[in-house]
Design a protein around this motif. Structure first.
Motif, PDB file in Angstrom:
ATOM      1  N   LEU A 197     -77.191 -15.564  -6.545  1.00  0.00           N
ATOM      2  CA  LEU A 197     -76.598 -15.405  -7.881  1.00  0.00           C
ATOM      3  C   LEU A 197     -77.516 -15.942  -8.965  1.00  0.00           C
ATOM      4  CD1 LEU A 197     -72.890 -16.507  -7.293  1.00  0.00           C
ATOM      5  CD2 LEU A 197     -73.824 -14.198  -7.331  1.00  0.00           C
ATOM      6  N   HIS A 198     -78.300 -16.953  -8.611  1.00  0.00           N
ATOM      7  CA  HIS A 198     -79.154 -17.627  -9.598  1.00  0.00           C
ATOM      8  C   HIS A 198     -80.581 -17.722  -9.044  1.00  0.00           C
ATOM      9  CE1 HIS A 198     -74.977 -19.295 -10.009  1.00  0.00           C
ATOM     10  NE2 HIS A 198     -75.179 -18.896 -11.246  1.00  0.00           N
ATOM     11  N   CYS A 213     -72.813 -21.692  -3.291  1.00  0.00           N
ATOM     12  CA  CYS A 213     -73.187 -22.015  -4.670  1.00  0.00           C
ATOM     13  C   CYS A 213     -71.938 -22.531  -5.373  1.00  0.00           C
ATOM     14  CB  CYS A 213     -73.729 -20.790  -5.405  1.00  0.00           C
ATOM     15  SG  CYS A 213     -74.006 -21.095  -7.168  1.00  0.00           S
ATOM     16  N   CYS A 216     -78.855 -24.119 -10.082  1.00  0.00           N
ATOM     17  CA  CYS A 216     -77.442 -24.213  -9.732  1.00  0.00           C
ATOM     18  C   CYS A 216     -77.277 -25.144  -8.531  1.00  0.00           C
ATOM     19  CB  CYS A 216     -76.873 -22.833  -9.416  1.00  0.00           C
ATOM     20  SG  CYS A 216     -77.641 -22.074  -7.962  1.00  0.00           S
ATOM     21  N   CYS A 237     -80.566 -19.205  -4.293  1.00  0.00           N
ATOM     22  CA  CYS A 237     -79.217 -18.679  -4.523  1.00  0.00           C
ATOM     23  C   CYS A 237     -79.301 -17.222  -4.978  1.00  0.00           C
ATOM     24  CB  CYS A 237     -78.520 -19.520  -5.591  1.00  0.00           C
ATOM     25  SG  CYS A 237     -76.924 -18.854  -6.068  1.00  0.00           S
TER      26      CYS A 237
HETATM   27 ZN   LIG Z   1     -76.180 -20.341  -7.561  1.00  0.00          ZN
END
Ligand SMILES: [Zn+2]
Length: 206
Positions: free
Chosen positions: A30-31, A59, A36, A28
């Motif tokens: 973002l992560h 996500c 997540c 991901c």
């Molecule tokens: Zn994520």
């Protein structure tokens, strides 16, 4: 959010070989440390080129989808980057925008054709102008034109090449080259931003 899918496939090859099947996103964005709810979220279809699909992930924790746009395809404009570049090249080689419009868009009336052309000029020149500042070592002597960048990069097509050369700047560069926001138009209203004929996909948030 759009993410670069680095590939040498042409738009035709991407469709023929179903290039979206080979697109992968390992974690991901973002992560990056994981943890997540990140998963494949199918593919979505583009209007053009006919038959093209884009691989997408989602996500659930970040409430964001991620689509892998191959280097051959334009961002937020229909079709391929090469098609966009062909239009710009025709304009730069024409005595006037009107003359170019007469050659490129014989299917619509001149005012509409000029709007269509100027939207592409505006967006591509915005990216090239930004790149002259972002990468002065490469482009300091360039002006924001396809022909100027082509002479420096020494390639047949500049825009797909710039996906690689300027890969780290794609999040801030405007479409159809980059995945960033649309540039500010000089005129506040009735800017070419509002004439989004042919833009796709509508479902993506970016
Ligand atoms: Zn994520």
């Amino acid at each position: 959010m759009q993410i670069r899918y680095a590939t040498n496939l042409s738009a035709e090859q991407y469709v023929q070989q179903q290039g979206w099947q080979a697109a992968t996103l390992s974690h991901c964005p973002l992560h990056p440390l994981g943890g997540c709810r990140f998963c494949k979220n199918g593919n979505y279809s583009r209007k053009l080129p006919d038959g093209a699909k884009i691989a997408r992930w989602y996500c659930a924790d970040g409430h964001m989808s991620f689509s892998l746009l191959p280097d051959c395809l334009a961002s937020r404009l229909s079709g391929s980057l090469i098609e966009v570049e062909d239009v710009l090249t025709e304009i730069e080689n024409s005595p006037s925008q009107e003359a170019a419009a007469d050659n490129i868009r014989i299917d619509i009336m001149l005012p509409g054709a000029l709007r269509w052309l100027r939207r592409r000029i505006f967006l591509v020149k915005a990216s090239l102008s930004m790149l002259i500042k972002l990468l002065p070592g490469l482009f300091a002597d360039c002006n924001p034109s396809i022909l100027s960048f082509r002479s420096v990069l020494n390639v047949d097509y500049v825009l797909p090449e710039l996906r690689q050369v300027a890969g780290s700047y794609l999040p801030v560069l405007p479409p159809p080259l980059g995945f960033g926001p649309l540039p500010e138009a000089k005129k506040s209203k009735k800017s070419c931003r509002q004439h989004s004929t042919g833009t796709d996909p509508p479902s993506i948030r970016c």
